[in-house]
Write a protein that holds these residues in place. Structure first.
Motif, short mmCIF file in Angstrom:
data_model
loop_
_atom_site.label_atom_id
_atom_site.label_comp_id
_atom_site.label_asym_id
_atom_site.label_seq_id
_atom_site.Cartn_x
_atom_site.Cartn_y
_atom_site.Cartn_z
N TRP A 1 12.62 -29.31 -46.75
CA TRP A 1 12.57 -29.79 -45.36
C TRP A 1 11.91 -31.16 -45.32
CZ3 TRP A 1 12.00 -26.18 -40.63
CH2 TRP A 1 12.83 -25.06 -40.77
N ASP A 2 12.57 -32.12 -44.65
CA ASP A 2 11.95 -33.44 -44.51
C ASP A 2 11.01 -33.45 -43.29
OD1 ASP A 2 13.55 -33.66 -42.23
OD2 ASP A 2 15.03 -34.93 -43.21
N LYS A 3 10.34 -34.59 -43.08
CA LYS A 3 9.32 -34.69 -42.03
C LYS A 3 9.91 -34.43 -40.65
CE LYS A 3 5.60 -37.75 -40.45
NZ LYS A 3 4.94 -39.07 -40.68
N GLU A 4 11.11 -34.99 -40.38
CA GLU A 4 11.73 -34.85 -39.07
C GLU A 4 12.13 -33.40 -38.81
OE1 GLU A 4 15.56 -36.58 -36.55
OE2 GLU A 4 14.86 -37.63 -38.35
N GLN B 1 9.09 -31.34 -38.08
CA GLN B 1 8.56 -31.59 -36.73
C GLN B 1 9.36 -30.82 -35.68
OE1 GLN B 1 5.83 -33.16 -35.75
NE2 GLN B 1 6.30 -32.76 -33.60
N GLU B 2 10.70 -30.92 -35.74
CA GLU B 2 11.54 -30.30 -34.73
C GLU B 2 11.70 -28.79 -34.91
OE1 GLU B 2 12.94 -31.62 -31.95
OE2 GLU B 2 11.69 -33.35 -32.43
N GLY B 3 11.85 -28.37 -36.15
CA GLY B 3 12.14 -26.96 -36.40
C GLY B 3 10.93 -26.08 -36.58
N HIS B 4 9.79 -26.67 -36.96
CA HIS B 4 8.60 -25.86 -37.25
C HIS B 4 7.44 -26.16 -36.30
CE1 HIS B 4 5.51 -23.71 -39.38
NE2 HIS B 4 4.84 -24.83 -39.64
N TRP B 5 7.03 -27.44 -36.27
CA TRP B 5 5.81 -27.77 -35.53
C TRP B 5 6.01 -27.76 -34.01
CZ3 TRP B 5 1.44 -26.88 -37.42
CH2 TRP B 5 1.16 -27.11 -38.76
N LYS B 6 7.15 -28.27 -33.54
CA LYS B 6 7.35 -28.34 -32.09
C LYS B 6 7.32 -26.96 -31.43
CE LYS B 6 10.26 -30.57 -28.57
NZ LYS B 6 11.46 -31.41 -28.36
N PRO B 7 8.04 -25.95 -31.97
CA PRO B 7 7.95 -24.61 -31.38
C PRO B 7 6.53 -24.03 -31.45
CG PRO B 7 9.87 -24.77 -32.81
CD PRO B 7 9.06 -26.00 -33.04
N ALA C 1 0.17 -23.56 -43.81
CA ALA C 1 0.62 -22.98 -45.08
C ALA C 1 2.15 -22.86 -45.10
CB ALA C 1 -0.02 -21.61 -45.26
N LYS C 2 2.73 -22.43 -43.99
CA LYS C 2 4.19 -22.30 -43.92
C LYS C 2 4.85 -23.67 -44.06
CE LYS C 2 7.94 -20.49 -41.07
NZ LYS C 2 8.30 -19.80 -39.80
N ALA C 3 4.25 -24.71 -43.49
CA ALA C 3 4.81 -26.06 -43.59
C ALA C 3 4.87 -26.52 -45.04
CB ALA C 3 3.98 -27.04 -42.76
N GLN C 4 3.86 -26.16 -45.83
CA GLN C 4 3.87 -26.53 -47.25
C GLN C 4 5.02 -25.84 -47.99
OE1 GLN C 4 1.98 -28.87 -48.68
NE2 GLN C 4 1.09 -29.23 -46.64
N VAL C 5 5.27 -24.57 -47.64
CA VAL C 5 6.37 -23.83 -48.26
C VAL C 5 7.71 -24.46 -47.87
CG1 VAL C 5 7.57 -21.61 -48.34
CG2 VAL C 5 5.07 -21.68 -48.36
N LEU C 6 7.86 -24.82 -46.60
CA LEU C 6 9.10 -25.42 -46.13
C LEU C 6 9.35 -26.78 -46.79
CD1 LEU C 6 8.91 -24.52 -42.31
CD2 LEU C 6 10.38 -23.50 -44.05
N LYS C 7 8.27 -27.51 -47.06
CA LYS C 7 8.42 -28.79 -47.78
C LYS C 7 8.99 -28.55 -49.16
CE LYS C 7 4.89 -31.91 -45.87
NZ LYS C 7 3.62 -32.62 -46.19
#
Length: 556
Positions: free
Chosen positions: A51-54, A57-63, A41-47
């Motif tokens: 926020w682009d895909k890269e 990936q680095e700032g949200h999903w990797k952590p 859900a947070k990723a959708q908000v950041l989009k």
């Protein structure tokens, strides 16, 4: 917090402990699951915020993946049992599991906190009914070679000593006991001041799981503690044997005491989780897979079965010309195997996922050649097992694959092994043939013949599904919105094929980890599949298309 090295392995027996364990699993597993729902859900908000895909990936999903991996590792190590096996499997799936999660879970392949040394000594001496010093010159109890879900393995050297004929006769002397309706193995052992392992050793050909009244059992006639014990004699004989362990060096596999009740409880929780995921997240028959795994897990606790299978596979592979230079299987040491202890030849090698330091000094071209050669040898070992005898090592994770001197492959741990029925082996051979032909119609037909039931959809999607399940060129990522699993359901998956699926997923994970991107199990296994089909009259009787028989190594 680091685990206490002196803490004995705990066993959960009573209803309160079982409820507590179940509650703990669901609390921790649900927390991880809901965290991913929140992260989505947070990723959708950041989009929406640009926020682009890269950057995502680095700032949200990797952590988040790093945090989740640590939580999963902690759950598996703290609770042990069957959860360790689940973690080991996921840790080898670098083809679809996030890299930070794999990095954490891959530690489960052989870095699980072990039993303390004193408890390990207690178990070994109980199983062998002899002091360690009678059987081994030395044994490293402090640092196991590996520790996992139901057992741990120690390196040791067998003791060689002179044994007279009189001592052998005395050790072999036995009396007889006729089983009564009230008898069970433990009762007989207690009544005669023996260990259950003493009785098992003398009655290897008798079914002892459910004793029938009137069965005649052999019992030791002399004091089993008298020196030298039968275990000490077996160790000495192995040192003198031409086929025995080199220089007497062995691996000693020790089962954790009373581990099965905990494993059985965990399987119930995993079945429930699988049913939930099958309904909500994945269009795949997970429940059949877990049921098959549950059947195999019970067998894994009998090390005498594991020793028989390991020796059988070793003998089968030795029949193939030149294969002993490429692949090695350990052999058990006769007389030093019980249901909870297995002594076998030691294989000296490096775990396959730890080859980085060994090859980093090579040029890029030589490194790729080395990785390619190693992966093809691992695949060859599995392909020959699957498509010839049908008996194969089914516990697919990298901790069970060693790379030895000269790029020889060592395959260890045969607790989970599977014998494919002839019809399943032939159906799988037909699928491998079709996958290598890249013919969608043949592939769909072969899937049906194998017993895989798919939902409605075009042949091209079914073909993608088949490549994802049974060839390393394919990819079935359940988290990918474009995955064929999102477009076509797997309504039924045959239980016989679940462990075959695990082997292919293991090889795909290895190819990803090792950077071998152009590898295909279907292409490598095609000669084995075609020869098996040809021998059973399912291919034309003309000369096979390959130049050398993969079965015998002889030119046609």
């Amino acid at each position: 917090m680091a685990p206490d090295p002196n803490k004995r392995h705990e066993v959960f027996h009573g209803p309160f402990q079982s409820l507590s364990r179940t509650t703990q699993f669901w609390r921790r597993a649900t927390g991880i699951y809901l965290s991913y729902k929140g992260a989505q859900a947070k990723a959708q908000v950041l989009k929406l915020q640009g926020w682009d895909k890269e950057k995502l990936q680095e700032g949200h999903w990797k952590p988040h993946h790093s945090w989740a991996g640590k939580e999963m590792y902690s759950l598996c190590v703290d609770m042990r049992g069957f959860y360790l096996k689940v973690g080991q499997f996921l840790g080898a799936r670098g083809d679809f599991m996030p890299l930070p999660v794999c990095e954490q879970l891959s530690r489960l392949h052989d870095q699980v906190p072990p039993m303390p040394a004193a408890q390990t000594r207690e178990v070994i001496e109980s199983e062998l009914n002899a002091k360690l010093e009678q059987v081994f010159e030395w044994i490293d109890l402090e640092t196991p070679l590996g520790s996992a879900s139901i057992s741990q393995v120690h390196k040791a050297k067998l003791r060689r000593q002179k044994v007279s004929r009189r001592q052998r006769r005395r050790a072999a002397a036995c009396t007889y006991h006729v089983v009564t309706p009230r008898d069970d193995l433990s009762r007989i052992a207690r009544a005669n001041n023996l260990l259950v392992s003493d009785i098992e050793r003398l009655n290897a050909g008798t079914s002892l799981a459910e004793l029938q009244p009137g069965t005649l059992l052999k019992l030791p006639a002399c004091d089993p503690q008298a020196a030298p014990s039968s275990a000490a004699i077996a160790a000495s004989d192995a040192c003198r044997s031409r086929d025995g362990p080199q220089k007497g060096i062995v691996a000693v596999k020790v089962q954790y005491p009373n581990a099965y009740p905990t494993m059985a409880l965990d399987l119930g929780n995993v079945k429930t989780a699988a049913a939930f995921l099958q309904k909500t997240e994945l269009k795949f028959d997970l429940t059949s897979a877990v049921k098959e795994l549950a059947k195999q897990i019970k067998l894994e606790f009998d090390f005498t079965r594991e020793a028989r299978i390991m020796d059988d596979i070793s003998n089968q592979l030795k029949e193939h010309k030149g294969l002993s230079k490429k692949i090695e299987i350990p052999r058990s040491v006769p007389g030093l195997v019980t249901r909870q202890l297995l002594v076998m030849n030691f294989l000296d090698g490096t775990q396959i996922t730890r080859l980085g330091d060994k090859v980093k000094s090579l040029s890029k071209r030589k490194r790729k050649m080395a990785m390619d050669k190693i992966l093809h040898r691992v695949a060859e070992a599995y392909g020959r097992q699957l498509l010839y005898g049908g008996l194969f090592q089914a516990d697919g994770h990298p901790g069970n694959i060693l790379v030895m001197k000269g790029a020889k492959i060592g395959l260890i741990d045969y607790g989970q092994s599977k014998q494919l029925p002839l019809n399943s082996k032939l159906a799988f051979a037909q699928l491998i043939h079709a996958l290598d032909e890249e013919d969608d119609t043949q592939i769909v037909s072969a899937l049906s013949g194998l017993g895989v039931v798919l939902g409605e959809g075009p042949p091209a999607i079914a073909s993608r599904m088949a490549y994802g399940m049974f060839d390393t060129r394919g990819r079935v990522d359940p988290f990918d919105p474009d995955s064929p699993m999102k477009q076509m359901a797997v309504k039924h998956f045959p239980s016989d094929m679940f462990f075959v699926l695990r082997v292919v997923q293991l090889l795909r994970g290895l190819s990803t980890h090792m950077g071998v991107t152009d590898f295909s199990t279907a292409h490598q296994w095609r000669p084995y599949a075609d020869e098996t089909l040809w021998r059973h009259g399912l291919l034309p009787a003309a000369k096979p298309w390959w130049h050398e028989s993969a079965f015998t190594g002889k030119a046609w």
